[in-house]
Design a protein around this motif. Structure first.
Motif, PDB file in Angstrom:
ATOM      1  N   SER A  28      21.020  36.872 -34.526  1.00 58.48           N
ATOM      2  CA  SER A  28      20.725  37.743 -35.670  1.00 58.48           C
ATOM      3  C   SER A  28      20.953  37.021 -36.986  1.00 58.48           C
ATOM      4  CB  SER A  28      21.587  39.006 -35.613  1.00 58.48           C
ATOM      5  OG  SER A  28      21.327  39.746 -34.441  1.00 58.48           O
ATOM      6  N   LEU A  29      22.023  36.249 -37.056  1.00 55.19           N
ATOM      7  CA  LEU A  29      22.333  35.516 -38.290  1.00 55.19           C
ATOM      8  C   LEU A  29      21.251  34.497 -38.627  1.00 55.19           C
ATOM      9  CD1 LEU A  29      26.193  34.926 -37.895  1.00 55.19           C
ATOM     10  CD2 LEU A  29      25.051  36.496 -39.464  1.00 55.19           C
ATOM     11  N   THR A  30      20.785  33.752 -37.626  1.00 56.61           N
ATOM     12  CA  THR A  30      19.752  32.747 -37.900  1.00 56.61           C
ATOM     13  C   THR A  30      18.426  33.401 -38.262  1.00 56.61           C
ATOM     14  OG1 THR A  30      19.334  32.622 -35.508  1.00 56.61           O
ATOM     15  CG2 THR A  30      20.765  30.930 -36.476  1.00 56.61           C
ATOM     16  N   GLU A  31      18.114  34.539 -37.639  1.00 59.39           N
ATOM     17  CA  GLU A  31      16.868  35.233 -37.972  1.00 59.39           C
ATOM     18  C   GLU A  31      16.880  35.725 -39.408  1.00 59.39           C
ATOM     19  OE1 GLU A  31      16.302  38.251 -34.976  1.00 59.39           O
ATOM     20  OE2 GLU A  31      14.728  37.061 -34.026  1.00 59.39           O
ATOM     21  N   LYS A  32      18.064  36.126 -39.897  1.00 62.49           N
ATOM     22  CA  LYS A  32      18.171  36.624 -41.261  1.00 62.49           C
ATOM     23  C   LYS A  32      17.851  35.552 -42.298  1.00 62.49           C
ATOM     24  CE  LYS A  32      21.339  40.500 -40.604  1.00 62.49           C
ATOM     25  NZ  LYS A  32      22.676  41.084 -40.909  1.00 62.49           N
ATOM     26  N   ILE A  33      18.061  34.291 -41.945  1.00 55.57           N
ATOM     27  CA  ILE A  33      17.765  33.204 -42.892  1.00 55.57           C
ATOM     28  C   ILE A  33      16.442  32.526 -42.547  1.00 55.57           C
ATOM     29  CG2 ILE A  33      20.177  32.795 -43.482  1.00 55.57           C
ATOM     30  CD1 ILE A  33      20.237  30.479 -41.547  1.00 55.57           C
ATOM     31  N   GLY A  34      15.642  33.209 -41.708  1.00 62.49           N
ATOM     32  CA  GLY A  34      14.304  32.721 -41.431  1.00 62.49           C
ATOM     33  C   GLY A  34      14.193  31.647 -40.374  1.00 62.49           C
ATOM     34  N   ILE A  39      17.563  29.092 -32.023  1.00 59.94           N
ATOM     35  CA  ILE A  39      18.498  28.128 -32.623  1.00 59.94           C
ATOM     36  C   ILE A  39      19.899  28.725 -32.673  1.00 59.94           C
ATOM     37  CG2 ILE A  39      19.063  26.831 -34.707  1.00 59.94           C
ATOM     38  CD1 ILE A  39      16.696  25.732 -33.170  1.00 59.94           C
ATOM     39  N   GLY A  40      19.984  30.002 -33.061  1.00 63.53           N
ATOM     40  CA  GLY A  40      21.286  30.654 -33.092  1.00 63.53           C
ATOM     41  C   GLY A  40      21.895  30.766 -31.712  1.00 63.53           C
ATOM     42  N   GLU A  41      21.069  31.063 -30.723  1.00 61.89           N
ATOM     43  CA  GLU A  41      21.556  31.166 -29.343  1.00 61.89           C
ATOM     44  C   GLU A  41      22.056  29.817 -28.834  1.00 61.89           C
ATOM     45  OE1 GLU A  41      18.008  32.673 -27.657  1.00 61.89           O
ATOM     46  OE2 GLU A  41      18.227  34.659 -28.562  1.00 61.89           O
ATOM     47  N   LEU A  42      21.350  28.760 -29.185  1.00 63.51           N
ATOM     48  CA  LEU A  42      21.762  27.414 -28.795  1.00 63.51           C
ATOM     49  C   LEU A  42      23.076  27.032 -29.476  1.00 63.51           C
ATOM     50  CD1 LEU A  42      20.804  24.915 -27.157  1.00 63.51           C
ATOM     51  CD2 LEU A  42      19.700  24.109 -29.250  1.00 63.51           C
TER      52      LEU A  42
END
Length: 698
Positions: A28-34, A39-42
């Motif tokens: 969720s955090l990585t999606e918020k910054i586009g 990538i966040g899961e990794l």
């Protein structure tokens, strides 16, 4: 032994629970910054893994929740087993999503670009590894680096093309077709390389001459081609067999069982499990049950796939990843992978009808790596072909290409320049449009059409029920049905329009016949309204009213002298709330609802209400007029208590629950008396808040 198994399973349960929270938070955090959630899961795996926070001692876990298991495997075999099943789910879904029609339609252009991209990327990737490691080109790590550089994450590219509405553009279609070839050729190469590596390991790790390598390559390619041909030729029969299980959930699970079976067979042949899973999905992709299977397995996919990426992140030794040699090698390898795709896919595009803009778009669209590269890297690591340092190099390449590709592709797509040297023929599709008097009629017609299609043997997949979007498919006939307010649009390939128009004609004939019959049902509607307004005290669930009755939206003495003025005064009141975005739209919708049948009930109660695009959240306004206002009520008496309910039109809200709860409260004579005797808005609001909740299951 039993105690050990219980302990292992308990640890596994704790590990999975922590992973679930970690992947969702980081994603969720990585999606918020586009940045894509993958990538966040990794990164979540890197952070909570055995080389970082996972090694910190905790109560009950003296070596940490994720301790290093062994030198060859960072995580426990149980957790790694989960990750392998997840990789099978991922590749099975990738196969299902492969558009064979697109593959064949653009086989020449997409095939040339895809093949060129694979060749250049493989040479650049394997060559970089050969130079840095100072070994020969056919060394196992070099071969793995070559394959990993060929993989394209088509999901990332497709998402950007969809957002920019370029999916059907010449560059978009060609990129997706080339990506399909990319995946297929990558799987073939993996089969070949796995065969070579297995032979090398049987040979004690010693090298082999070119003829032996070629024999192994042909054997591996033959196995892949044989299984693929059989699966594709038998796909319709397999689908027919699966349909014998009437429940879509049953045949979807059986389809996944076939994927697991093929995965095991390929592993037994010395090839990778994911190849068998991909072939199974690919063979079913052209059948009418493919979208149904994909939809029914969505929950499993949403759970398993992020877990896979997290486990891959856990296998990254952070200390070795930050080593200067790894960073330098990773940077060189990443640049080589990007250049390999830009040149390999962009250069041939210039000779296939694209200009420099189109070639650059195609090249950038083929750059992102992702799931396949990570799966191959994981296979190489567990097989002992890749060291932790080399695995870190691949992770670095995957991170960088996945992060930089979306903004790069967005930038090159932003220009208005045409990407082709001349106009290319677009996909031959046609959209049929029908307009109706009201949205309710459009709703009913869409429902009747979908019901007819299901009876006719179509599989209908709900894409977005709130927006009225459905996907109907039977063999080669595909319809995308979209309701937009009062209209229905249906897109299909040219040649299917006659069937579509005939189906809609039959639906409209039945609807007209039903409408004629319904004109004589006025008494039934009146009876239903009277039944709803029965004064018998009802046990209702008033919990839904909590926090929805505000004293600021209560008028103790309405100034209105007639029905229209009362509605206008209540709409003006409710429009002071931030939940109302368009007062006029709401007013029009409430008047339109009132025109169908008065909301005046019995015993001085009226419930003017509507679902409106001018509302973003359900809001209630209450008015009181002791002297009463004529409201065309059921009992002919003036209305004294008015409850206006405004709900959003296209979003889920408890509109009917609130209407039922308010009706239940006011069905009690004592509550009506309290409201009429109340001295202020607080006392009126307290009547609703003081009501005890009864069972709503009558």
């Amino acid at each position: 032994m039993e105690g050990d198994i219980t302990g292992l399973m308990t640890t596994l349960i704790f590990q999975i629970s922590v992973i679930i929270f970690a992947v969702k938070i980081f994603g969720s955090l990585t999606e918020k910054i586009g940045i894509p959630s993958v990538i966040g899961e990794l990164l979540s795996g890197v952070v909570i893994g055995p080389y970082a926070l996972g090694a910190i001692p905790l109560p009950g876990f003296p070596h940490g929740l994720f301790p290093v298991f062994s030198e060859s495997l960072a995580v426990t075999p149980q957790l790694y087993g989960f990750a392998m099943v997840a990789s099978i789910v991922l590749l099975f879904n990738s196969g299902l999503e492969t558009d064979l029609g697109l593959f064949l339609r653009y086989s020449l252009r997409g095939g040339i670009i895809g093949l060129s991209g694979v060749v250049f990327s493989f040479i650049f990737g394997a060559g970089t590894c050969m130079i840095v490691l100072k070994t020969h080109f056919w060394d196992a790590p070099c071969l793995f680096f070559g394959i990993m550089s060929t993989a394209t994450s088509v999901g990332i590219t497709a998402r950007i093309l969809s957002d920019k509405k370029k999916m059907d553009s010449p560059e978009g279609v060609t990129t997706l077709a080339a990506a399909v070839f990319d995946d297929v050729l990558g799987i073939v190469l993996l089969a070949v390389v796995m065969g070579i590596v297995a032979a090398m390991q049987q040979n004690g790790g010693h090298g082999m001459n070119a003829s032996v390598i070629m024999n192994i390559a042909f054997r591996a390619f033959g196995i892949w081609l044989g299984f693929s041909a059989i699966a594709l030729l038998c796909s319709k029969r397999i689908a027919a067999l699966l349909k014998m299980f009437r429940s879509s959930y049953d045949f979807s699970i059986f389809a996944f069982g076939i994927a697991l079976l093929f995965a095991g067979l390929f592993e037994k042949q010395g090839l990778a499990m994911i190849i068998g899973a991909y072939i199974t999905g690919l063979s079913l992709s052209s059948t009418d049950i493919a979208p149904i299977i994909h939809d029914r397995l969505e929950g499993i996919t949403a759970f398993m796939v992020p877990l896979f990426f997290c486990v891959m992140g856990m296998m990254v030794n952070v200390g070795k990843l930050l080593d200067s040699h790894v960073l330098i090698f990773g940077t060189i390898y990443t640049i080589a992978c990007i250049i390999g795709k830009l040149i390999g896919c962009g250069w041939p595009s210039l000779y296939l009808g694209f200009n420099i803009h189109g070639a650059l778009r195609i090249g950038c669209g083929m750059v992102p790596r992702g799931e396949v590269a990570l799966i191959i890297a994981g296979i190489g690591l567990t097989a002992g072909v890749l060291t932790e340092q080399l695995f870190g190099v691949v992770i670095l390449m995957t991170l960088v290409t996945t992060i930089v590709s979306p903004p790069a592709l967005t930038m090159v797509l932003a220009g208005s320049q045409r990407g082709t040297q001349k106009e290319l023929n677009s996909l031959e599709t046609k959209t049929c449009h029908w307009e109706f008097k009201t949205e309710e009629i459009a709703d009913l017609v869409e429902y009747m059409l979908i019901k007819d299609l299901r009876k006719d043997g179509f599989f209908v997949l709900t894409i977005d029920s709130d927006k009225g979007i459905y996907h109907a498919r039977m063999n080669r006939m595909v319809f995308t049905i979209t309701q937009n307010g009062k209209s229905i649009d249906i897109s299909t390939r040219v040649g299917n329009e006659q069937f579509l128009k005939t189906s809609m004609y039959e639906v409209l004939l039945r609807f007209m016949d039903t409408e004629k019959q319904n004109k004589n049902q006025g008494s039934a509607v009146e009876a239903a309204k009277k039944d709803m307004a029965e004064t018998e005290e009802k046990k209702v669930d008033v919990e839904v009213l909590k926090g929805r009755i505000s004293k600021d939206l209560i008028i103790c003495n309405l100034a209105a002298s007639n029905k229209d003025e009362a509605i206008l005064e209540l709409v003006d009141l409710v429009s002071t709330s931030a939940n109302i975005t368009d007062r006029q739209v709401l007013l029009d919708d409430i008047i339109q609802r009132e025109a169908k049948m008065s909301t005046g009930m019995e015993h001085g109660i009226a419930f003017p209400h509507a679902k409106s695009e001018g509302v973003k959240r359900l809001t209630i306004a209450i008015g009181r007029k002791k002297s009463g206002i004529e409201f065309d009520s059921l009992d002919g008496l003036p209305a004294q208590i008015f409850v206006l309910i405004a709900s959003p039109k296209d979003e889920a809200s408890p509109h009917l629950q609130v209407l039922s709860a308010v009706s239940g409260v006011l069905s009690k004579e004592e509550n009506r008396k309290k409201i009429l005797d109340a001295k202020n808005a607080d006392q009126i609001a307290s009547v609703f808040s003081a009501e005890k909740s009864g069972s709503s299951w009558l």
